[in-house]
Design a protein around this motif. Structure first.
Motif, PDB file in Angstrom:
ATOM      1  N   TYR A   1      -1.031 -23.017   3.497  1.00 15.45           N
ATOM      2  CA  TYR A   1      -1.184 -23.663   4.803  1.00 15.45           C
ATOM      3  C   TYR A   1      -2.139 -22.961   5.770  1.00 15.45           C
ATOM      4  O   TYR A   1      -2.333 -23.444   6.883  1.00 15.45           O
ATOM      5  N   THR A   2      -2.698 -21.841   5.377  1.00 15.24           N
ATOM      6  CA  THR A   2      -3.646 -21.156   6.258  1.00 15.24           C
ATOM      7  C   THR A   2      -4.895 -20.798   5.467  1.00 15.24           C
ATOM      8  O   THR A   2      -4.960 -21.008   4.264  1.00 15.24           O
ATOM      9  N   LYS A   3      -5.844 -20.217   6.151  1.00 16.98           N
ATOM     10  CA  LYS A   3      -7.055 -19.731   5.486  1.00 16.98           C
ATOM     11  C   LYS A   3      -7.086 -18.206   5.475  1.00 16.98           C
ATOM     12  O   LYS A   3      -8.143 -17.604   5.422  1.00 16.98           O
ATOM     13  N   LEU A   4      -5.893 -17.595   5.489  1.00 17.32           N
ATOM     14  CA  LEU A   4      -5.807 -16.135   5.520  1.00 17.32           C
ATOM     15  C   LEU A   4      -5.993 -15.509   4.146  1.00 17.32           C
ATOM     16  O   LEU A   4      -6.468 -14.387   4.031  1.00 17.32           O
ATOM     17  N   ILE A   5      -5.599 -16.220   3.101  1.00 18.61           N
ATOM     18  CA  ILE A   5      -5.669 -15.702   1.727  1.00 18.61           C
ATOM     19  C   ILE A   5      -6.332 -16.755   0.852  1.00 18.61           C
ATOM     20  O   ILE A   5      -6.046 -17.941   0.968  1.00 18.61           O
ATOM     21  N   HIS A   6      -7.190 -16.290  -0.038  1.00 22.22           N
ATOM     22  CA  HIS A   6      -7.804 -17.186  -1.016  1.00 22.22           C
ATOM     23  C   HIS A   6      -7.761 -16.492  -2.377  1.00 22.22           C
ATOM     24  O   HIS A   6      -8.349 -15.434  -2.565  1.00 22.22           O
ATOM     25  N   TYR A   7      -6.996 -17.070  -3.304  1.00 15.33           N
ATOM     26  CA  TYR A   7      -6.940 -16.531  -4.662  1.00 15.33           C
ATOM     27  C   TYR A   7      -8.189 -16.963  -5.412  1.00 15.33           C
ATOM     28  O   TYR A   7      -8.516 -18.137  -5.459  1.00 15.33           O
ATOM     29  N   LYS A   8      -8.865 -16.013  -6.017  1.00 17.75           N
ATOM     30  CA  LYS A   8     -10.004 -16.339  -6.870  1.00 17.75           C
ATOM     31  C   LYS A   8      -9.591 -16.210  -8.332  1.00 17.75           C
ATOM     32  O   LYS A   8      -9.569 -17.176  -9.062  1.00 17.75           O
ATOM     33  N   LYS A   9      -9.279 -15.010  -8.756  1.00 15.08           N
ATOM     34  CA  LYS A   9      -8.815 -14.765 -10.128  1.00 15.08           C
ATOM     35  C   LYS A   9      -7.400 -14.199 -10.073  1.00 15.08           C
ATOM     36  O   LYS A   9      -7.071 -13.257 -10.768  1.00 15.08           O
ATOM     37  N   TRP A  10      -6.576 -14.756  -9.262  1.00  9.89           N
ATOM     38  CA  TRP A  10      -5.238 -14.209  -9.000  1.00  9.89           C
ATOM     39  C   TRP A  10      -4.244 -15.352  -8.983  1.00  9.89           C
ATOM     40  O   TRP A  10      -4.584 -16.479  -8.649  1.00  9.89           O
ATOM     41  N   LYS A  11      -3.020 -15.069  -9.329  1.00 11.99           N
ATOM     42  CA  LYS A  11      -1.930 -16.048  -9.284  1.00 11.99           C
ATOM     43  C   LYS A  11      -0.759 -15.421  -8.526  1.00 11.99           C
ATOM     44  O   LYS A  11      -0.632 -14.200  -8.446  1.00 11.99           O
ATOM     45  N   TRP A  12       0.107 -16.266  -8.016  1.00  9.37           N
ATOM     46  CA  TRP A  12       1.236 -15.775  -7.240  1.00  9.37           C
ATOM     47  C   TRP A  12       2.131 -14.848  -8.063  1.00  9.37           C
ATOM     48  O   TRP A  12       2.710 -13.906  -7.538  1.00  9.37           O
ATOM     49  N   TYR A  13       2.239 -15.095  -9.363  1.00 11.83           N
ATOM     50  CA  TYR A  13       3.129 -14.265 -10.178  1.00 11.83           C
ATOM     51  C   TYR A  13       2.593 -12.840 -10.339  1.00 11.83           C
ATOM     52  O   TYR A  13       3.374 -11.914 -10.560  1.00 11.83           O
ATOM     53  N   TRP A  14       1.276 -12.619 -10.207  1.00 11.71           N
ATOM     54  CA  TRP A  14       0.757 -11.251 -10.217  1.00 11.71           C
ATOM     55  C   TRP A  14       1.223 -10.515  -8.963  1.00 11.71           C
ATOM     56  O   TRP A  14       1.567  -9.330  -9.013  1.00 11.71           O
ATOM     57  N   SER A  15       1.218 -11.220  -7.847  1.00 11.03           N
ATOM     58  CA  SER A  15       1.744 -10.634  -6.617  1.00 11.03           C
ATOM     59  C   SER A  15       3.227 -10.329  -6.771  1.00 11.03           C
ATOM     60  O   SER A  15       3.709  -9.281  -6.352  1.00 11.03           O
ATOM     61  N   PHE A  16       3.961 -11.261  -7.385  1.00  7.07           N
ATOM     62  CA  PHE A  16       5.398 -11.064  -7.596  1.00  7.07           C
ATOM     63  C   PHE A  16       5.654  -9.811  -8.429  1.00  7.07           C
ATOM     64  O   PHE A  16       6.500  -8.987  -8.082  1.00  7.07           O
ATOM     65  N   ILE A  17       4.903  -9.662  -9.505  1.00 11.13           N
ATOM     66  CA  ILE A  17       5.090  -8.501 -10.386  1.00 11.13           C
ATOM     67  C   ILE A  17       4.780  -7.199  -9.652  1.00 11.13           C
ATOM     68  O   ILE A  17       5.547  -6.237  -9.727  1.00 11.13           O
ATOM     69  N   THR A  18       3.662  -7.165  -8.933  1.00  7.32           N
ATOM     70  CA  THR A  18       3.290  -5.916  -8.253  1.00  7.32           C
ATOM     71  C   THR A  18       4.253  -5.570  -7.126  1.00  7.32           C
ATOM     72  O   THR A  18       4.589  -4.403  -6.938  1.00  7.32           O
ATOM     73  N   VAL A  19       4.718  -6.572  -6.395  1.00  6.79           N
ATOM     74  CA  VAL A  19       5.684  -6.304  -5.324  1.00  6.79           C
ATOM     75  C   VAL A  19       7.025  -5.903  -5.924  1.00  6.79           C
ATOM     76  O   VAL A  19       7.710  -5.023  -5.400  1.00  6.79           O
TER      77      VAL A  19
END
Length: 129
Positions: free
Chosen positions: A103-121
């Motif tokens: 809903y915002t233009k704060l983040i733009h995934y290029k070669k990334w998926k939400w599950y990579w963020s989930f794993i790292t967090v």
């Protein structure tokens, strides 16, 4: 404000160490991900010409979130409760990232998926416990 409310005076030293250590680790990982072109932060308020990562999230929000994670960690509970605590901690932060992504233009995934963020967090708190 949450740190002031939830961190007891006897744990301020521990909270400070966790906050600073999280900043170091988050800076390193964030810089790697952004410099490799996996994530882009098109709108940045601070340090527009120096660092391409999200300064507010990586230096304030996520370290504060990890302090709360450590201070409120259910040490005397069973493994099931601890696993739910880890999942809740990770799910909440990723939920807000996905909302910001959609809903915002704060983040733009290029070669990334939400599950990579989930794993790292999800892995991050293991560094502190």
């Amino acid at each position: 404000m949450l740190l002031i409310k939830f961190v007891p005076k006897k744990k301020i030293r521990e909270a400070h160490v966790v906050f600073l250590f999280t900043q170091v680790v988050t800076w390193l990982m964030g810089a790697l991900v952004v410099e490799k072109g996996n994530i882009k932060y098109p709108i940045r308020t601070f340090f527009k010409k120096t660092i391409k990562s999200n300064f507010t999230f990586e230096y304030f929000i996520f370290p504060a979130w990890n302090v709360l994670f450590n201070i409120l960690y259910p040490e005397n509970k069973n493994t099931y409760i601890k696993a739910l605590y880890y999942l809740l901690h990770t799910s909440l932060i990723i939920f807000f990232e996905v909302i910001a992504l959609k809903y915002t233009k704060l983040i733009h995934y290029k070669k990334w998926k939400w599950y990579w963020s989930f794993i790292t967090v999800f892995i991050h708190p293991f560094l502190f416990n």
